[in-house]
Design a protein around this motif. Structure first.
Motif, PDB file in Angstrom:
ATOM      1  N   THR A   1      -5.477  50.074  32.206  1.00 33.92           N
ATOM      2  CA  THR A   1      -4.401  50.489  33.110  1.00 33.92           C
ATOM      3  C   THR A   1      -3.026  50.531  32.449  1.00 33.92           C
ATOM      4  N   ASP A   2      -2.895  49.927  31.273  1.00 29.94           N
ATOM      5  CA  ASP A   2      -1.646  50.099  30.537  1.00 29.94           C
ATOM      6  C   ASP A   2      -1.600  51.564  30.096  1.00 29.94           C
TER       7      ASP A   2
ATOM      8  N   ARG B   1       0.215  57.215  36.699  1.00 29.99           N
ATOM      9  CA  ARG B   1       0.378  56.188  37.729  1.00 29.99           C
ATOM     10  C   ARG B   1      -0.519  56.484  38.920  1.00 29.99           C
TER      11      ARG B   1
ATOM     12  N   SER C   1       5.776  45.336  31.273  1.00 30.09           N
ATOM     13  CA  SER C   1       6.882  46.093  31.841  1.00 30.09           C
ATOM     14  C   SER C   1       6.437  47.068  32.906  1.00 30.09           C
ATOM     15  N   GLU C   2       5.160  47.411  32.875  1.00 31.94           N
ATOM     16  CA  GLU C   2       4.726  48.485  33.765  1.00 31.94           C
ATOM     17  C   GLU C   2       4.357  47.981  35.153  1.00 31.94           C
ATOM     18  N   GLY C   3       3.830  46.767  35.225  1.00 33.13           N
ATOM     19  CA  GLY C   3       3.366  46.256  36.511  1.00 33.13           C
ATOM     20  C   GLY C   3       1.863  46.377  36.684  1.00 33.13           C
ATOM     21  N   ASN C   4       1.196  46.945  35.671  1.00 30.25           N
ATOM     22  CA  ASN C   4      -0.247  47.126  35.812  1.00 30.25           C
ATOM     23  C   ASN C   4      -1.014  45.813  35.741  1.00 30.25           C
TER      24      ASN C   4
ATOM     25  N   ARG D   1       0.049  43.012  36.936  1.00 30.57           N
ATOM     26  CA  ARG D   1       0.176  42.410  38.264  1.00 30.57           C
ATOM     27  C   ARG D   1      -0.833  43.040  39.204  1.00 30.57           C
ATOM     28  N   LYS D   2      -0.938  44.357  39.152  1.00 30.39           N
ATOM     29  CA  LYS D   2      -1.898  45.011  40.049  1.00 30.39           C
ATOM     30  C   LYS D   2      -3.329  44.626  39.692  1.00 30.39           C
TER      31      LYS D   2
ATOM     32  N   THR E   1      11.257  41.663  29.190  1.00 33.46           N
ATOM     33  CA  THR E   1      10.496  42.776  29.755  1.00 33.46           C
ATOM     34  C   THR E   1      10.631  42.731  31.273  1.00 33.46           C
ATOM     35  N   SER E   2      10.269  43.807  31.936  1.00 34.86           N
ATOM     36  CA  SER E   2      10.471  43.865  33.392  1.00 34.86           C
ATOM     37  C   SER E   2       9.793  42.713  34.121  1.00 34.86           C
ATOM     38  N   TYR E   3       8.581  42.403  33.701  1.00 34.22           N
ATOM     39  CA  TYR E   3       7.852  41.368  34.440  1.00 34.22           C
ATOM     40  C   TYR E   3       7.333  40.267  33.524  1.00 34.22           C
ATOM     41  N   ILE E   4       7.720  39.063  33.864  1.00 29.56           N
ATOM     42  CA  ILE E   4       7.079  37.904  33.262  1.00 29.56           C
ATOM     43  C   ILE E   4       6.287  37.287  34.409  1.00 29.56           C
ATOM     44  N   SER E   5       4.977  37.500  34.399  1.00 30.96           N
ATOM     45  CA  SER E   5       4.162  36.978  35.496  1.00 30.96           C
ATOM     46  C   SER E   5       3.727  35.562  35.166  1.00 30.96           C
TER      47      SER E   5
ATOM     48  N   ILE F   1       6.831  35.719  39.859  1.00 34.59           N
ATOM     49  CA  ILE F   1       7.109  36.764  38.882  1.00 34.59           C
ATOM     50  C   ILE F   1       8.596  36.703  38.562  1.00 34.59           C
ATOM     51  N   VAL F   2       8.911  36.663  37.283  1.00 32.56           N
ATOM     52  CA  VAL F   2      10.310  36.825  36.896  1.00 32.56           C
ATOM     53  C   VAL F   2      10.492  38.327  36.670  1.00 32.56           C
TER      54      VAL F   2
ATOM     55  N   THR G   1      12.751  41.733  36.218  1.00 32.37           N
ATOM     56  CA  THR G   1      14.042  42.145  35.690  1.00 32.37           C
ATOM     57  C   THR G   1      14.111  43.665  35.693  1.00 32.37           C
TER      58      THR G   1
ATOM     59  N   ALA H   1       8.846  49.853  34.130  1.00 32.04           N
ATOM     60  CA  ALA H   1       9.225  50.860  33.137  1.00 32.04           C
ATOM     61  C   ALA H   1       8.165  51.010  32.063  1.00 32.04           C
TER      62      ALA H   1
ATOM     63  N   ALA I   1       6.468  52.940  36.301  1.00 37.15           N
ATOM     64  CA  ALA I   1       5.166  53.189  35.684  1.00 37.15           C
ATOM     65  C   ALA I   1       4.030  52.832  36.640  1.00 37.15           C
TER      66      ALA I   1
END
Ligand code: SF4
Lengths: 743, 180
Positions: A133-134, A187, A219-222, A224-225, A266-270, B138-139, B141, B145, B156
């Motif tokens: 999924t990345d 996506r 960073s993408e959120g994949n 998490r999903k 990065t956008s997400y640190i889970s 979740i952190v 930011t 992307a 994304a």
């Protein structure tokens, strides 16, 4: 290596340079620039690195106990931990989980550990649909290609290529073109595939022993999903990913993105403590409110050993386990910037640290394929957020590979060039370069005949065929009269009694036998600053054999160097080196080769020549005898890679600026020559490609007319080839006698 | 404390500006109006664990997979914000806060002024007990992307846009203690 093998290797590198080189270069340079900018903003960068390293050292030390702790924590949360011996064991377990869930589809977020397992293939053999999924991984899956980078797996693919791929594979109504269109298409498609997946697989960047949590950097959120949509989550991770506590994560969060792609974060640190509280997203029950669900989530943490316990026991390779897979060592590597992981990588891992990983998890053969692409330039050392001595790992593995070799057929040819302890099977080319000192001695003793012989066609083609020295390279010419001989006849001009300082100028092999002029310039510069200079005969530092992986020979040389210098050091004399790679031996590698006390003493007393000049001027030495920028040339300066890693480039800059030179400086990581690397037939094209980045900077209009100045021997040679202008050492610029020669 | 919070919120704002993430301050009394001006319909959300405010009734507080897919806006509470990075800390809840913050194109994160902490270490130190207690967070930011397709693209897999609402006038609630 036979000459046919060499040609095949050269051909493969040429092919990658042509097909993937541009995209890899643009991306890695961008990441690397981002890293510089991002870490510059961190006030306590060095302290964070020290802290990160300390956490990993402690964690690996206590690994067995932390594994038990993780198991207890995860089980208490209601999850399962499986400790797998190797890839087959892990795959068997994961297949069982999939089959118990009757899984038709597994969605996966990017994970190098699962690449190491080749778990996709294992699941697919059972008829399970595995979807990456990345976005980068998915592109590779669609293209049936392999990752070329540990963080950005598809960096070798351009947007145009991806568009072509998607348009052919999926035949969309409107052809896809822009990055935005391609991303949205992916996506949507991946969103549907995730929606009815049965199992989600992720890796784990870190695992905390105290809470049983996993940390995922994305960073993408994949990820998490993938972790929260299906009701079953399988996380795979090497055992080395465990840290003791949640609080230990902070420095890594601050360092990992900055070191890799150059993002502050990065956008997400889970930070997931599975099984997580989040409700399952069940699209078969689309209208049941999340709050009304009562989910029974399943979580499996599959911890992989696969050679890691043995790595932990290996005193030289243990540090590999500190690696947080940020990719800084790849991005900063000049060779990687040109060819990427398809040349600079093994079965799974790519880039600088890949040698350690591959040797550990797949064995030496996998590491042998690309190990020689590490030139030991050391630029990755300061880039690495956990301060791993990556070049040392590469050298150790190279040494071990040498010892496995069986190609001793041409041994008689270099009889007399091999006064070392190294194995007879050592590749002839390595043997030759590793014994450069002996060669230089011989060459100098027989110059100019030796120079003439070495330049004639038949000898060159023999050298190319047998030893793999590329015929396109000009060979250094040996001087009949060495620096040591010259100085012995001339004697010091500043008597010891009149001098505040006494210096032993280290006659490195190149200065002593080839570039004697820069040695003379150094003497004159030091003397004009009132220093008493001595040049005793001291053996080569061992850099040459070390770079070929001949550790025993290097070790032997280190002892001899120390023996020759010990008395001077004890007498309070400073050791001044002209060649940065030799100084780097004294300051870094000798730590591995000498007893601790000897190493400390030599390190404390040794200096780079311009660093020393800087110190003298700062302490009030009279610099009026030196040539200044007033009337002197404008300068284009290229500092040496190891010199930069040691933080010594700034002294040259400071001295030149103080003496009012107009200086511009290159900012590439390495010149590409890197000692013997650029001479080797199989690497010539790569060496020149790397060098092109430097050449470009020095052919810009504002640099084109300047005097080219470089601190290192190989940089001088490479710049000479790249620019068809001669380069000189900075000390020659300052030389009171240099006026006529350089203007 | 209030001085610290002031400095931290300025740094938070600056970091968000670097990320191109808009931030809006709201008094509890103006909260509904502020949300209205930010959110796009249909909007879903999960209950806010703050005493002074709750979600207005035009926000669907009982999301389902169907509404998750059709929602344009997802509104969730952040337990902390990290000034240095412009990050919001999003706890996972059994009402689906994780999904609500992830699926819709616009994510609105609501954080109390008093919950802005200066740096990463402080945030992680506070999360320690929460994670050891079985919690997840979740952190986050900026928006989701990727640069995998040859240029930086937002959205994304997750939200294309993020908007942060900082709740003022709730300092009487114990700073730093989250209610999740
Ligand atoms: S060795 Fe260091 S720089 Fe390289 S990937 Fe590992 S942590 Fe990063």
């Amino acid at each position: 290596m036979s000459s046919a093998d060499r040609e095949a290797k050269a051909e493969r590198i040429r092919h990658l340079l042509e097909t993937e080189g541009d995209a890899v270069e643009a991306n890695t340079l961008g990441f690397n620039r981002g890293r510089y900018e991002s870490v510059a903003e961190l006030e306590d960068y060095e302290a964070l690195k020290t802290e990160a390293r300390a956490i990993k050292e402690d964690a690996i030390e206590r690994l067995p106990e932390l594994i038990d702790e993780v198991r207890a924590a995860v089980e208490e949360n209601g999850g399962t931990v499986y400790l797998a011996d190797d890839a087959a064991d892990a795959n068997r377990y994961i297949r069982e989980v999939a089959s118990e869930k009757s899984a038709d589809r597994v969605v996966k977020s990017k994970s190098m550990t699962s690449e190491e397992l080749e778990v996709n293939e294992a699941l697919e053999r059972d008829g399970v649909d595995v979807v990456e999924t990345d976005l980068g991984e998915w592109v590779l899956q669609v293209a049936d290609d392999a990752p070329s980078h540990i963080v950005a797996p598809a960096i070798h693919k351009s947007r145009e290529e991806i568009a072509r791929l998607f348009n052919t594979q999926f035949d969309p109504e409107e052809p896809l073109e822009t990055a935005e269109e391609l991303t949205m298409f992916a996506r949507e498609r991946l969103g549907e595939l995730i929606a009815d997946a049965d199992v989600g697989m992720t890796g784990a960047n870190f695992i905390t022993a105290d809470s049983g949590s996993i940390m995922l950097v994305t960073s993408e959120g994949n990820a998490r999903k993938s972790a929260v949509v299906p009701d079953t989550h399988v996380a795979v991770a090497g055992v080395e990913k465990i840290v003791p506590s949640v609080e230990d994560l902070a420095p890594f969060i601050e360092l990992i993105g900055r070191s890799g792609t150059g993002q502050d974060i990065t956008s997400y640190i889970s930070l997931l403590t599975p099984p997580v509280d989040s409700p399952v997203v069940d699209f078969d029950d689309p209208d049941v409110a999340f709050a009304d669900r009562d989910d029974d989530r399943e979580f499996h943490l599959v911890l992989i050993d696969n050679g890691r316990t043995a790595l932990r026991e290996d005193e030289h390779l243990r540090e590999t386990l500190y690696c947080i897979r940020c990719s800084a060592c790849a991005n900063t590597c000049a060779n990687f910037q040109s060819v990427g992981g398809h040349a600079f990588g093994g079965e799974t891992y790519t880039g600088g640290i890949a040698t350690g990983w591959e040797a550990g998890v797949h064995g030496q053969d996998s590491a042998a394929e690309f190990n020689d692409l590490c030139t030991g330039c050391s630029r990755c050392v300061e880039a690495c957020p956990v301060k791993i001595d990556i070049p040392w790992i590469n050298t150790v593995v190279r040494d071990r590979i040498n010892r496995e070799g069986d190609d001793g057929r041409f041994e008689f040819l270099v009889e007399g060039l091999t006064p070392d302890e190294e194995p007879a099977g050592l590749d002839l080319q390595k043997r030759l370069f590793g014994n450069y000192e002996t060669l230089a001695k011989l060459g100098s003793a027989t110059a100019p005949l030796s120079n003439w012989t070495a330049s004639v066609g038949p000898v060159r083609s023999l050298m190319e065929r047998l030893v793999g020295i590329d015929g396109r390279r000009e060979l250094p010419e040996f001087e009949r009269r060495t620096l040591v001989d010259w100085f012995e006849a001339r004697g010091p001009r500043v008597p010891a009694g009149d001098a505040d300082r006494e210096v032993v100028l280290y006659p490195d092999v190149y200065t002593n036998y080839v570039d004697v002029e820069r040695g003379k310039a150094a003497v004159r510069v030091l003397e004009s600053l009132g220093v008493h200079v001595r040049i005793p005969s001291v053996p080569g530092s061992g850099r040459a054999p070390l770079s070929q992986g001949m550790i025993e020979t290097a070790d032997e040389k280190a002892s001899r160097v120390y023996a020759a210098l010990a008395e001077h050091v004890d007498a309070g004399r400073d050791v001044v080196a002209i060649e940065p790679s030799d100084l780097a031996m004294f300051r870094s590698e000798y730590e591995k080769l000498l007893p601790e006390q000897s190493y400390e003493r030599l390190r404390e007393r040794s200096y780079d020549v311009l660093e020393y000049v800087y110190g003298l001027l700062e302490n009030g030495a009279d610099g009026t005898g030196l040539r200044t920028g007033d009337g002197g040339p404008e300068i284009a300066y290229h500092s040496h890679c190891q010199q930069r890693t040691l933080g010594l480039d700034r002294y040259t800059r400071a001295v030149l600026e103080e003496l009012e030179y107009d200086v511009i400086e290159s900012d590439v990581e390495c010149c590409g020559m890197a000692g013997s690397f650029g001479y080797k037939r199989e690497y010539y094209e790569l060496s020149m490609d790397v060098g092109d980045r430097l050449a470009e900077q020095f052919t810009e209009p504002e640099a084109r007319e300047r005097l080219v100045v470089a601190s290192g021997t190989s940089c001088e040679e490479q710049l000479g080839d790249l620019l068809a202008r001669d380069a000189v050492h900075p000390v020659e610029v300052l030389d009171p006698q240099s006026r006529s020669r350089l203007e | 404390m209030s001085i610290d919070t002031g400095v931290a919120s300025e740094r938070f704002e600056a970091a968000l500006a670097d990320l191109d993430v808009p931030v809006t301050y709201a008094e509890p009394t103006a909260f509904d109006r502020t949300l209205r001006s930010i959110a796009r319909d249909p909007a879903i959300g999960t209950p806010l664990p703050f005493e002074s405010v709750s979600l207005p009734e035009w926000v669907d507080e009982d999301p389902t997979p169907t509404s998750l897919e059709s929602a344009k806006t997802g509104i969730t509470a952040a337990s902390m914000a990290i000034a240095d990075y412009g990050s919001v800390v999003l706890p996972a809840t059994d009402e689906g806060a994780e999904q609500v913050s992830l699926f819709p194109d616009l994510h609105v994160a609501v954080v109390r002024l008093a919950d802005i902490v200066p740096n990463m270490q402080t945030a992680i130190d506070r999360l320690g007990p929460h994670l050891r207690d079985g919690g997840s967070a979740i952190v986050a930011t900026g928006p989701s992307a990727t640069a995998d397709m040859g240029a930086l693209v937002q959205g994304a897999h997750g939200p294309k846009e993020v908007h942060v609402v900082v709740l003022r006038g709730t300092e009487s609630e114990t700073a730093g203690e989250t209610d999740e």
